[in-house]
Scaffold this active site. Structure first.
Site, PDB file in Angstrom:
ATOM      1  N   HIS A 114       0.815  -1.233   0.000  1.00 29.09           N
ATOM      2  CA  HIS A 114       0.000   0.000   0.000  1.00 29.09           C
ATOM      3  C   HIS A 114       0.844   1.277   0.000  1.00 29.09           C
ATOM      4  O   HIS A 114       0.310   2.359  -0.239  1.00 29.09           O
ATOM      5  CB  HIS A 114      -0.938   0.030   1.207  1.00 29.09           C
ATOM      6  N   ASP A 150      -2.901 -10.575  -2.495  1.00 30.57           N
ATOM      7  CA  ASP A 150      -3.486 -10.044  -1.249  1.00 30.57           C
ATOM      8  C   ASP A 150      -4.923  -9.605  -1.550  1.00 30.57           C
ATOM      9  O   ASP A 150      -5.217  -9.146  -2.657  1.00 30.57           O
ATOM     10  CB  ASP A 150      -2.646  -8.855  -0.778  1.00 30.57           C
ATOM     11  N   HIS A 152      -6.479  -7.127  -0.658  1.00 33.03           N
ATOM     12  CA  HIS A 152      -6.583  -5.681  -0.884  1.00 33.03           C
ATOM     13  C   HIS A 152      -5.813  -5.284  -2.147  1.00 33.03           C
ATOM     14  O   HIS A 152      -4.768  -5.877  -2.445  1.00 33.03           O
ATOM     15  CB  HIS A 152      -5.988  -4.922   0.310  1.00 33.03           C
ATOM     16  N   ASP A 230      -4.944 -12.772   3.160  1.00 39.02           N
ATOM     17  CA  ASP A 230      -6.148 -12.275   3.816  1.00 39.02           C
ATOM     18  C   ASP A 230      -7.416 -12.458   2.986  1.00 39.02           C
ATOM     19  O   ASP A 230      -8.488 -11.995   3.384  1.00 39.02           O
ATOM     20  CB  ASP A 230      -5.978 -10.809   4.249  1.00 39.02           C
TER      21      ASP A 230
HETATM   22 ZN   LIG Z   1      -4.337  -7.138   2.603  1.00 43.99          ZN
END
Ligand SMILES: [Zn+2]
Length: 287
Positions: A114, A150, A152, A230
């Site tokens: 991120h 991931d 996200h 995740d």
């Molecule tokens: Zn994540």
């Protein structure tokens, strides 16, 4: 299987934060105790400012020294710059190991995907995978694919690698969800595969398979993997749907490309993270 790790990465925490030391410590415990997978252990070396600055603004390095939280998810910790640099160093060592023919995984925190060019966010301070990818491109790799599974969107990796020649980014993630980006492809080289929340596991698996097919068409000479666990059904942060065997399948599918590959730990917050990582490693190793 080579594992690059340093137990000292467990040396920072904030009560109640999901990105916690036990993620690494419990995984180390399982990997040391298991007997199925021979492991060669290594500690990360060092990273230069020049290597970091291919991906980040000098202002971000300076900001990491200022004792003030970055956002609600991303606290300031004493020596966070040192922890973040060790995680980057492990990524660079993983790249070197992949080039030397090893199966390799960087088991470190903080994660990185991120972090943008000038901003720490989403538990991430420096973008490990982007720094390693730019290092690879600067030192002879002609076609580097970054695969981010991931749950996200890897917004920071996308922002840093956008339209870089010789690099392509493939991200599979729930959308709309944190950080809100990744709903469509970006630039010439960033390919996003959003999955809607509450879509079934079959849809998630099919989307992963589609992205892997597209990655293959890119014909990479090196694959860098943002390995986040995740999207797992029991993860506490999101409505994930994947099972432990999907981790194995991901490792196996990436191995099948037959090109040098390295993987870095991103997210994954459930108690089963050690098992998810172990399953992935067995897939990568072809066990
Ligand atoms: Zn994540």
């Amino acid at each position: 299987m080579k594992i690059i790790t340093d137990e000292r990465c467990a040396g920072y925490s904030r009560p109640g934060h999901p990105e916690r030391p036990e993620r690494i410590l419990a995984t180390l415990e399982l990997l040391r105790r298991q007997t199925e997978l021979p492991i060669e252990w290594a500690e990360p070396g060092r990273v230069s400012d020049a290597q970091i600055l291919r991906a980040h603004a000098p202002e971000l390095l300076a900001r990491l020294q200022i004792p003030r939280d970055f956002d609600a998810d991303t606290p300031f910790y004493e020596n966070i710059a040192g922890f973040a640099r060790a995680s980057v160093a492990a990524a660079l060592d993983a790249l070197a190991a992949a080039r030397a023919g090893d199966n390799v995984f960087s088991l470190m925190r903080p994660p990185g995907h991120h972090a943008t060019r000038d901003q720490a966010m989403g538990f991430c301070y420096l973008n490990n995978i982007a720094i390693a990818t730019l290092e690879a491109a600067a030192t002879g790799a002609e076609r580097v694919a970054v695969f981010d599974f991931d749950v996200h969107h890897g917004n920071g990796t996308e922002a840093i690698l956008l339209n870089r020649p010789g690099v392509a980014f493939f991200s599979i993630h729930l959308h709309p969800f944190y950080p809100g980006t990744g709903g469509a492809n970006a630039g010439k080289n960033c390919f996003n595969y959003p999955v809607a929340p509450y879509d079934p596991r079959e849809t998630y698996r099919a989307t992963l398979a589609q992205s892997l097919g597209d990655l293959k068409k890119f014909r990479p000479d090196l694959v860098a993997v943002s390995a986040g666990f995740d999207a797992y059904v029991c993860d506490p942060l999101v409505q994930g749907v994947l099972e432990v065997e999907d981790s194995f399948w991901l490792g196996q599918s990436l191995r099948a490309f037959g090109v040098p590959m390295f993987s870095l730990l991103e997210g994954g917050y459930s108690r089963d993270l050690p098992e998810l990582i172990f399953a992935y490693l067995k897939g990568v190793e072809g066990k």
